[in-house]
Design an enzyme around this catalytic site. Structure first.
Site, short mmCIF file in Angstrom:
data_model
loop_
_atom_site.label_atom_id
_atom_site.label_comp_id
_atom_site.label_asym_id
_atom_site.label_seq_id
_atom_site.Cartn_x
_atom_site.Cartn_y
_atom_site.Cartn_z
N PHE A 265 0.86 -1.19 0.00
CA PHE A 265 0.00 0.00 0.00
C PHE A 265 0.90 1.24 0.00
CE2 PHE A 265 -2.78 -3.29 0.72
CZ PHE A 265 -2.40 -4.00 1.85
N ASP A 267 1.91 4.27 0.84
CA ASP A 267 1.60 5.30 1.85
C ASP A 267 2.84 6.16 2.06
OD1 ASP A 267 2.53 4.14 5.05
OD2 ASP A 267 3.24 3.44 3.12
N ASP A 341 4.24 -2.12 10.99
CA ASP A 341 4.33 -2.33 12.45
C ASP A 341 5.76 -2.10 12.93
OD1 ASP A 341 1.85 -5.00 12.55
OD2 ASP A 341 1.64 -2.83 12.59
#
Ligand code: 56B
Length: 364
Positions: A265, A267, A341
């Site tokens: 993704f 980002d 994470d």
């Protein structure tokens, strides 16, 4: 020539000239990965380093195996919903409708944050916290019908839902409200106000669901232009499918036959991690701009190159991991989730990494 041969000749001519008879009923494709490769192959300001990619792939595989990182990790996060039912589908849709642009250049203390369950949440987690907070207050913030009911869902109610625990309000609040109203209207018009109907219309295809979101919802249509070619990133459409897949552990609403078609993704967090591992390199003018925290406008070639090269970098990491361990239960989604994470862990350990790039938009 026989009649049949004439017919075939004619059909071939029509197919070539007008695309007649060309049934594009092949498997659905999002084109995100092929566009990312095109960007990376034609980037001059951002480059990938294969040696670091091979080293990083082995380190990522080792750490993911050590943590037994899997779809189950998603539900283990304190704030993520745990029930495998429609309420979680609605929660994730609402969350990924608004999952963008939390970054701030204010200090840690001053930047937008939400206090919830005795903790202070910033970034992505501030969004999850404020949605949970609204539900605790019996505000049906994850119901599409609520978003279009301006009698109940007033500007004042929405300001309370997005209220900050600091002086800074959530970035792009007006745009977030517009996304809710627009998505609520489209869901009512096309999917009987039901997100599960939207998912069912994709017939268990992750790529079809991504394409359906991009086609029907302008606020999910995350695309750009690079070297005069349209390129698709579809970051929030893809992370919506990935979150559903992970939250339902690949079953029920999360049962997709082609989940491995979902890419990383694009980002502002993962490029930072990729750069800190030497996988991605910026040309000096671009690196200086990023280190000086200067804005890069949405759609700029530099932004296209950062996003496209990041997607392609995670694909190369995935291929390297599978070369080392062909039976690894790993795809671009899990690599991406893990890197996000890890980025948050390093941020809390205050490990020195290059700043993330500053592009303000609703796309990521
Ligand atoms: N590529 C990628 N981008 C992600 C996430 C997530 C959170 N996903 C959760 C679900 C499973 C994982 O285990 C995570 O726990 C948020 N973001 C994006 O980052 C930015 C927020 O950054 P910061 O302000 O620092 O919180 C913003 O663009 C947001 O859209 C991810 O996983 N991958």
């Amino acid at each position: 020539m026989s009649d049949d041969e004439v017919d075939l000749e004619l059909l071939d001519l029509l197919r070539k000239r007008f695309g007649i008879g060309v049934k594009n009923d092949g498997p659905p494709e999002t084109k995100v990965l092929e566009n990312a490769q095109f960007i990376c192959d034609n980037s001059v300001d951002v480059a990938l380093d294969m040696r670091s990619t091979k080293i990083a792939a082995r380190a990522i595989l080792a750490e993911m195996e050590k943590r037994e990182y899997s779809t189950k990790t998603w539900s283990e996060h304190e704030l993520h919903p745990k029930s495998r039912d429609e309420s979680t589908v609605n929660f994730i849709f609402t969350m990924d409708l608004l999952n963008f642009s939390f970054w701030s250049d204010k200090s840690e203390e001053e930047k937008f944050a939400v206090v919830y369950k005795g903790k202070r949440w910033s970034g992505y987690w501030s969004l999850v916290a404020l949605l949970q907070r609204a539900l605790d207050q019996d505000i049906p913030i994850t119901s599409p019908n609520f978003w279009i009911d301006e009698e109940r869902c007033t500007e004042a109610v929405l300001r309370a839902v997005f209220s900050s625990g600091t002086e800074e309000e959530i970035p792009l609040l007006t745009e977030r409200v517009r996304c809710l109203r627009e998505a609520g209207r489209i869901l009512e018009e096309e999917f009987s106000s039901s997100v599960t109907t939207l998912i069912e219309d994709a017939n268990n295809s992750a790529a079809a669901l991504v394409n359906l979101l991009a086609e029907k919802f302008p606020c999910f249509r995350d695309e750009g232009t690079f070297e005069r070619k349209k390129v698709r990133f579809l970051k929030r459409a893809q992370i919506f499918v990935a979150d559903i897949w992970a939250a339902f552990d690949g079953e029920g609403y999360g049962a997709f036959t082609d989940i491995d078609k979902i890419t990383m993704f694009a980002d502002y967090r993962i490029p930072q991690m990729l750069h800190s591992q030497g996988v991605i390199w910026y040309c000096p003018p671009l690196e200086n701009k990023i280190r000086r925290l200067e804005p890069i406008e949405s759609g700029h070639s530099w932004e296209m190159q950062i996003r496209g090269c990041s997607i392609w970098a995670v694909e190369l990491l995935r291929r390297e991991i599978l070369k080392v361990k062909p039976d690894a239960k790993i795809n671009a989604i899990l690599i991406d989730f893990f890197l996000y994470d890890l980025a948050k862990e390093k941020e809390s350990e205050e490990v020195e990494v290059i700043p993330h790039h500053r592009t303000r938009s609703i796309w990521y």
